[in-house]
Design an enzyme around this catalytic site. Sequence first.
Site, PDB file in Angstrom:
ATOM      1  N   ASN A  47      51.497 -40.585 -10.034  1.00 56.32           N
ATOM      2  CA  ASN A  47      50.470 -39.556 -10.225  1.00 56.32           C
ATOM      3  C   ASN A  47      51.030 -38.157 -10.017  1.00 56.32           C
ATOM      4  OD1 ASN A  47      48.862 -41.774 -10.548  1.00 56.32           O
ATOM      5  ND2 ASN A  47      47.567 -41.409  -8.757  1.00 56.32           N
ATOM      6  N   SER A  60      54.778 -24.312 -58.552  1.00 57.20           N
ATOM      7  CA  SER A  60      53.794 -25.307 -58.980  1.00 57.20           C
ATOM      8  C   SER A  60      54.485 -26.376 -59.803  1.00 57.20           C
ATOM      9  CB  SER A  60      52.701 -24.620 -59.807  1.00 57.20           C
ATOM     10  OG  SER A  60      51.930 -25.582 -60.505  1.00 57.20           O
ATOM     11  N   LYS A  68      53.780 -19.730 -61.146  1.00 52.14           N
ATOM     12  CA  LYS A  68      53.258 -19.661 -59.780  1.00 52.14           C
ATOM     13  C   LYS A  68      54.349 -19.437 -58.731  1.00 52.14           C
ATOM     14  CE  LYS A  68      49.569 -20.575 -58.537  1.00 52.14           C
ATOM     15  NZ  LYS A  68      49.018 -21.925 -58.390  1.00 52.14           N
ATOM     16  N   SER A  74      52.955 -45.295 -22.761  1.00 50.49           N
ATOM     17  CA  SER A  74      53.062 -43.896 -23.208  1.00 50.49           C
ATOM     18  C   SER A  74      54.489 -43.519 -23.563  1.00 50.49           C
ATOM     19  CB  SER A  74      52.542 -42.962 -22.113  1.00 50.49           C
ATOM     20  OG  SER A  74      53.299 -43.122 -20.920  1.00 50.49           O
ATOM     21  N   GLU A 121      49.945 -20.561 -45.779  1.00 51.16           N
ATOM     22  CA  GLU A 121      48.784 -21.450 -45.888  1.00 51.16           C
ATOM     23  C   GLU A 121      48.877 -22.594 -44.881  1.00 51.16           C
ATOM     24  OE1 GLU A 121      47.838 -20.677 -50.641  1.00 51.16           O
ATOM     25  OE2 GLU A 121      48.744 -22.571 -49.999  1.00 51.16           O
ATOM     26  N   THR A 124      37.291  -2.809 -44.410  1.00 51.01           N
ATOM     27  CA  THR A 124      36.227  -3.432 -43.630  1.00 51.01           C
ATOM     28  C   THR A 124      35.395  -4.240 -44.613  1.00 51.01           C
ATOM     29  OG1 THR A 124      34.641  -1.603 -43.903  1.00 51.01           O
ATOM     30  CG2 THR A 124      36.122  -1.498 -42.001  1.00 51.01           C
ATOM     31  N   HIS A 125      34.931  -5.409 -44.211  1.00 47.80           N
ATOM     32  CA  HIS A 125      34.194  -6.317 -45.099  1.00 47.80           C
ATOM     33  C   HIS A 125      35.020  -6.672 -46.333  1.00 47.80           C
ATOM     34  CE1 HIS A 125      30.559  -5.442 -42.744  1.00 47.80           C
ATOM     35  NE2 HIS A 125      30.930  -4.174 -42.810  1.00 47.80           N
ATOM     36  N   ASN A 166      53.732 -19.724 -54.746  1.00 48.08           N
ATOM     37  CA  ASN A 166      52.669 -19.998 -53.777  1.00 48.08           C
ATOM     38  C   ASN A 166      53.107 -19.688 -52.345  1.00 48.08           C
ATOM     39  OD1 ASN A 166      51.103 -21.029 -55.907  1.00 48.08           O
ATOM     40  ND2 ASN A 166      51.989 -23.067 -55.653  1.00 48.08           N
ATOM     41  N   LYS A 224      49.008 -35.424 -22.835  1.00 50.04           N
ATOM     42  CA  LYS A 224      50.354 -35.151 -23.318  1.00 50.04           C
ATOM     43  C   LYS A 224      50.441 -35.020 -24.835  1.00 50.04           C
ATOM     44  CE  LYS A 224      52.004 -37.726 -19.396  1.00 50.04           C
ATOM     45  NZ  LYS A 224      50.599 -38.065 -19.086  1.00 50.04           N
TER      46      LYS A 224
END
Length: 460
Positions: free
Chosen positions: A110, A277, A283, A23, A290, A155-156, A285, A325
């Site tokens: 341990n 872009s 563009k 490890s 994101e 809303t929605h 972005n 870990k």
Amino acid sequence: MKKMWAGRTSGKTDQIADDFNSSIRFDQRMYPEDITGSIAHAKMLAKQGIIPEEASAKIIAGLEGILADLNSGKLEIDPAAEDIHMFIEETLTDRIGQDGKMLHTARSRNDQVALDIRLYMREENGQIKQLLKDLVAALCDQAEKYKASLMPGYTHLQRAQPVTFGHQLMAYAYMFMRDLERLGQMEERMNYSPIGSCALAGTTYPIDRVYEAELLGFKAPVANSLDGVSDRDHVVEDLSDLALVMMHLSRLSEELILWSSWEFHFVRLADAYTTGSSIMPQKKNPDMAELARGKTGRVYGDLMAILTTLKGLPLAYNKDMQEDKEALFDAIDNVELCLETFIPMIKTLEANEKAMHQAAQKGFINATDLADYLTKKGMPFRDAYHISGQLVALCIDQDTVLEDLPLETYKGYSDLFEEDLYQAIDLHNCLAKRTSLGGPTPESVQKQVDEVRGKLAEEN
């Protein structure tokens, strides 16, 4: 290389098995915590007369030298070592001789690894909490700046009622404040020392677990030695808390992505936090938002990984627990990276107040206020609701807004309409009338900002 655990077996394992078992490639980041724990252990062993004071002093000096050399880069971690615990012990013995072999008295890997994880989490938890405070502070600054900037609430994903951009930002500030609180509560539950649990059943040596716990800044030792080495609740809880942080970042990311599009054009992200872009020169972005949205799924995966790993494990330690870990480290790294990116991105964000106001007008978010106007004049709400809807439909057909319809048109629907209706449906008045606690008025937003800043001051 002879294994430190050789005895019952020859200590010889196949190279593939060695690589599979090792490890060191990921737990090496815990070297400061491992050395801190070992120094405390050496002090306790000497205090209890389990090892000589002189040996303890040599061990502590040797460990301090290893820490300094690792920090400076003078000493490099051997990738062939089994794990960070064995690397440090072997390096210590190479440097100070036989006294180095006394360090592991009354201790097992341990409880040693269980201790290291808690110490590491405590350190990283402090950093994440500070980043959350910085993010909340940035949100409060922007909320105060835009506390009167009218925008449609949704809303929605449909324009619904008037709010302000400051009100919207403070909703996220409260989310991150809850994250801060959860991480603090997790830290309190984690703040118990497992060292002295040894492999699972404690030890026959006269150790002082309370003293060692105090040296390391813990509230007390874990009360049950089996629980001390078996428990990874704090890892699960931390990952759960971090998943919530990412969920909140992802929701904010989604809105920043939408708001910065030409279809909304509500906000402008600084060039430093966007990309272009390779083929479309127009563009800009929102890649940072994101990426944060995408990394949320990764942190969720880390949480599910540890839950699945632990779900069928018998007590006490099992090698499966080595898998805790990488998931923990990955989540911590990604949360810190996202927060470090978001803080300056929020600080440099600019709101397009004109576009927000135009969207509010075109969204007919004062339609409920129009219905309320008629209701207050004595019309049943359902009738008022029906007329308000008809007037919205008329505005859509005529490509206009409720504020610009002539009074004669209104009177064609009800004689209750008077000149004062224009005051009732003015968007700023609609906003100002929403005086209930926690609402979107500039005064309310300022109170929210002040409250959150007060809580941040208490945290500091």
